[in-house]
Design a protein around this motif. Structure first.
Motif: not given
Length: 224
Positions: A50-65
């Motif tokens: 889940i944490m690996t997916l979270h990091k990857e999806f976070k980069m794809l959505t381009k919303q870091y906050k």
């Protein structure tokens, strides 16, 4: 003997109820109780995924906050992966091989992305219809092509998942039906082939759930 090759995918009815659809939920009973009670090895493994997916999806959505914007896509990945794995067991209904389920997952997501994008970021959505660097002569054609490709997105998401689930299961069913009419030596070879196909289907189950979640994430990132 099956009357129809696709009869293995039919949600057979008992008491006028399609009880096979209960496989979508009843598989939760197969999860070990230790997963829910204390941090076990299964819990640590799933948390790592889940944490690996979270990091990857976070980069794809381009919303870091925002911290919870990937939760819906991780949940989508989890439910598709869970149903794909349940369908690998013998005599258990493969719910993800039906467009009813896959389209029910893809269409509301796509509709919500489109409504959000066109209401809040209209200029941005209009700019997506014409790729950067397009010659002025080709702009009307590009708008038509981009509009069509945008409209068919939920269908392609649903069909991709269903077709991949059906293809492997059909191949295993076809090979399994030949077991009664071949020699003992060929049966041994058939069992090895079926085991390899089962391994391939396990990989396909993981890959297709990941692809579905990643494409949904990419579609959502285009609306921001």
């Amino acid at each position: 003997m099956m009357m129809n090759l696709f009869s293995s995918f039919d949600p057979t009815s008992n008491f006028n109820l399609s009880l096979n659809w209960m496989s979508t939920m009843i598989g939760l009973l197969m999860i070990p109780p230790m997963f829910w009670l204390i941090p076990s090895r299964i819990n640590f493994m799933w948390t790592k995924i889940i944490m690996t997916l979270h990091k990857e999806f976070k980069m794809l959505t381009k919303q870091y906050k925002s911290q919870g914007n990937t939760l819906i896509f991780i949940s989508l990945f989890s439910i598709i992966l869970f149903n794909n794995f349940i369908g690998l067991f013998p005599y258990i209904f493969t719910s993800t091989s039906h467009m009813v389920l896959t389209l029910s997952l893809a269409l509301p997501l796509w509709m919500s992305f489109m409504m959000y994008g066109w209401i809040n970021n209209t200029i941005h959505m209009l700019a997506h219809l014409v790729p950067q660097g397009t010659p002025p002569v080709l702009m009307p054609f590009m708008v038509c092509i981009e509009t069509i490709s945008n409209l068919i997105r939920p269908g392609t998401l649903a069909i991709r998942l269903s077709a991949n689930m059906i293809a492997g299961h059909l191949l295993m069913t076809l090979l399994g039906n030949t077991g009664t009419s071949i020699t003992l030596m060929m049966i041994n070879i058939l069992i090895l082939v079926q085991l390899m196909l089962l391994t391939l289907e396990t990989a396909v189950s993981i890959i297709q759930s990941y692809v579905f979640a990643v494409l949904s994430t990419l579609y959502s990132s285009e609306t921001n």
